[in-house]
Scaffold this motif. Structure first.
Motif, mmCIF file in Angstrom:
data_model
loop_
_atom_site.group_PDB
_atom_site.id
_atom_site.type_symbol
_atom_site.label_atom_id
_atom_site.label_comp_id
_atom_site.label_asym_id
_atom_site.label_seq_id
_atom_site.Cartn_x
_atom_site.Cartn_y
_atom_site.Cartn_z
ATOM 1 N N ILE A 191 8.464 -4.378 6.194
ATOM 2 C CA ILE A 191 8.110 -4.333 5.133
ATOM 3 C C ILE A 191 6.545 -4.630 4.573
ATOM 4 O O ILE A 191 5.727 -4.373 4.569
ATOM 5 N N ARG A 192 6.557 -5.657 4.158
ATOM 6 C CA ARG A 192 5.550 -6.382 3.810
ATOM 7 C C ARG A 192 3.926 -6.552 5.052
ATOM 8 O O ARG A 192 3.164 -6.388 4.585
ATOM 9 N N LEU B 173 0.690 -3.670 3.539
ATOM 10 C CA LEU B 173 -0.449 -5.083 3.719
ATOM 11 C C LEU B 173 -1.320 -3.679 4.985
ATOM 12 O O LEU B 173 -2.630 -3.669 5.021
ATOM 13 N N ASP B 174 -1.336 -3.383 5.766
ATOM 14 C CA ASP B 174 -1.695 -2.738 6.805
ATOM 15 C C ASP B 174 -1.877 -1.110 7.329
ATOM 16 O O ASP B 174 -2.754 -0.902 7.498
ATOM 17 N N ASP B 175 -0.855 -0.315 6.441
ATOM 18 C CA ASP B 175 -0.788 0.845 6.716
ATOM 19 C C ASP B 175 -0.863 1.822 5.237
ATOM 20 O O ASP B 175 -1.403 2.116 4.414
ATOM 21 N N GLY B 176 -0.004 1.146 4.586
ATOM 22 C CA GLY B 176 0.412 1.445 2.776
ATOM 23 C C GLY B 176 1.607 2.342 2.880
ATOM 24 O O GLY B 176 2.116 2.805 3.974
ATOM 25 N N ASN C 278 5.152 10.887 -5.112
ATOM 26 C CA ASN C 278 4.565 12.020 -6.476
ATOM 27 C C ASN C 278 2.855 11.964 -5.779
ATOM 28 O O ASN C 278 1.727 12.422 -6.624
ATOM 29 N N GLY C 279 2.801 10.592 -4.642
ATOM 30 C CA GLY C 279 1.402 11.285 -3.626
ATOM 31 C C GLY C 279 1.155 10.071 -4.046
ATOM 32 O O GLY C 279 -0.151 9.790 -3.656
ATOM 33 N N THR C 280 1.553 8.761 -5.086
ATOM 34 C CA THR C 280 0.981 7.005 -4.998
ATOM 35 C C THR C 280 0.251 7.248 -4.250
ATOM 36 O O THR C 280 1.714 6.631 -3.420
ATOM 37 N N VAL C 281 -0.560 6.306 -3.506
ATOM 38 C CA VAL C 281 -0.709 5.688 -2.659
ATOM 39 C C VAL C 281 -0.854 2.917 -2.937
ATOM 40 O O VAL C 281 -1.364 3.947 -3.852
ATOM 41 N N ILE C 282 -0.373 2.867 -2.201
ATOM 42 C CA ILE C 282 0.394 1.733 -2.754
ATOM 43 C C ILE C 282 -0.428 1.435 -1.112
ATOM 44 O O ILE C 282 0.555 1.333 -0.500
ATOM 45 N N ASP C 283 -1.087 0.098 -1.211
ATOM 46 C CA ASP C 283 -1.666 -0.195 -0.071
ATOM 47 C C ASP C 283 -2.215 -1.279 -0.221
ATOM 48 O O ASP C 283 -2.453 -2.307 -1.659
ATOM 49 N N ARG C 284 -2.782 -2.312 0.377
ATOM 50 C CA ARG C 284 -3.780 -3.754 0.280
ATOM 51 C C ARG C 284 -4.310 -3.998 -0.738
ATOM 52 O O ARG C 284 -4.168 -5.057 -1.874
ATOM 53 N N LEU D 35 4.747 -4.084 -10.522
ATOM 54 C CA LEU D 35 2.931 -3.648 -11.833
ATOM 55 C C LEU D 35 2.323 -3.093 -10.339
ATOM 56 O O LEU D 35 1.270 -1.921 -11.121
ATOM 57 N N ALA D 36 2.497 -3.134 -9.070
ATOM 58 C CA ALA D 36 1.754 -2.534 -8.236
ATOM 59 C C ALA D 36 1.655 -0.693 -8.225
ATOM 60 O O ALA D 36 1.181 -0.131 -8.232
ATOM 61 N N ARG D 37 3.344 -0.043 -8.471
ATOM 62 C CA ARG D 37 3.250 1.074 -8.501
ATOM 63 C C ARG D 37 2.578 1.345 -9.582
ATOM 64 O O ARG D 37 2.304 3.153 -10.048
ATOM 65 N N LYS D 38 2.454 0.693 -11.194
ATOM 66 C CA LYS D 38 2.024 1.118 -12.028
ATOM 67 C C LYS D 38 0.731 1.509 -12.443
ATOM 68 O O LYS D 38 -0.384 2.316 -12.732
#
Length: 258
Positions: free
Chosen positions: A173-174, A178-181, A186-192, A241-244
């Motif tokens: 998962i990690r 980090l590689d693709d996100g 709701n369309g929020t992108v969480i990546d590196r 924190l990353a999501r917010k």
């Protein structure tokens, strides 16, 4: 080893013990002698104490040539496949299968289950990591989001449930994060970039996220094999924190367009 015990009877000498152990067969494959010992041990256990779970993994081995004195052969192996049987209601585990440079297959797995069941130890689950060779076993049993079990080869009315190895799954998962996100519902992108922004937000003497460092984000090579950095990065605090942070960036981007 030879200190006197009660009635002044000495214990066997180390050489005698080694000679006895030498008779115990541990050839690659299913350990039949172990199965027979478990069969004898089964008579002292109740039904719940006999419930068993399997787990297997592949480990690296020293590939240098060596001499096997038992078989009188020169051997060299790079990997070893090991399968363990673990009691669900007791506190012991026992190796029951090993082989060199051989992947686990459904045929081997079912033969181990049949041997355990014949010894009186019903198998209820199987655990493995998500390596490529192990995923082929999952595919053959049609394991997915809607099906996490396969039929017991000894009893068609019972199921054997498959579980992923949690530490290995955390690392995957990690790595994917980090590689693709990831893209949330709701369309929020969480990546590196999100975690890098959080680390860079620390200014001066104020450290907002003291446990989030570049060391947890810039992982390469052998560092990707370690479990602790993956668990630290994916902790509840950091992921919240990353999501917010991603959500705030998305809202500010939408406002700037307006």
């Amino acid at each position: 080893m030879r200190r006197p015990v009660c009635n002044n009877l000495p214990l066997p000498a180390p050489r005698t013990l080694r000679r006895w152990v030498h008779r115990f067969t541990c050839s690659p494959g299913l350990l039949h002698d172990v199965i027979e010992i478990m069969r004898d041990y089964d008579s002292d256990l109740d039904t719940m104490s006999r419930l068993c779970a399997l787990s297997f993994d592949e480990m690296s081995s020293d590939s240098r040539f060596s001499v096997d004195p038992v078989s009188d052969k020169i051997v060299s192996h790079s990997k070893v496949q090991l399968e363990m049987a673990r009691e669900l209601c007791e506190k012991w585990k026992q190796p029951i299968f090993y082989d060199f440079d051989a992947p686990m297959t459904t045929e081997i797995l079912e033969s181990i289950i049949i041997a355990l069941e014949s010894a009186g130890f019903p198998d209820v689950s199987m655990t493995s990591d998500l390596g490529g060779e192990n995923r082929s076993i999952w595919r053959k049993y049609w394991i997915g989001l809607k099906k996490s079990w396969f039929i017991n080869p000894c009893d068609k009315s019972r199921r054997i449930y498959i579980f992923a190895d949690i530490p290995h799954m955390l690392k995957l998962i990690r790595n994917h994060l980090l590689d693709d996100g990831f893209v949330t519902n709701n369309g929020t992108v969480i990546d590196r970039r999100v975690f890098q922004s959080l680390v860079n937000s620390a200014a001066g003497e104020l450290i907002v996220f003291p446990k989030l460092t570049h060391h947890l984000i810039e992982v390469t090579g052998a560092e990707r094999m370690r479990i602790r950095p993956a668990a630290q990065l994916l902790s509840s605090l950091h992921t919240t924190l990353a999501r917010k942070f991603s959500l705030l960036n998305r809202k500010s981007h939408s406002l700037s367009k307006q």
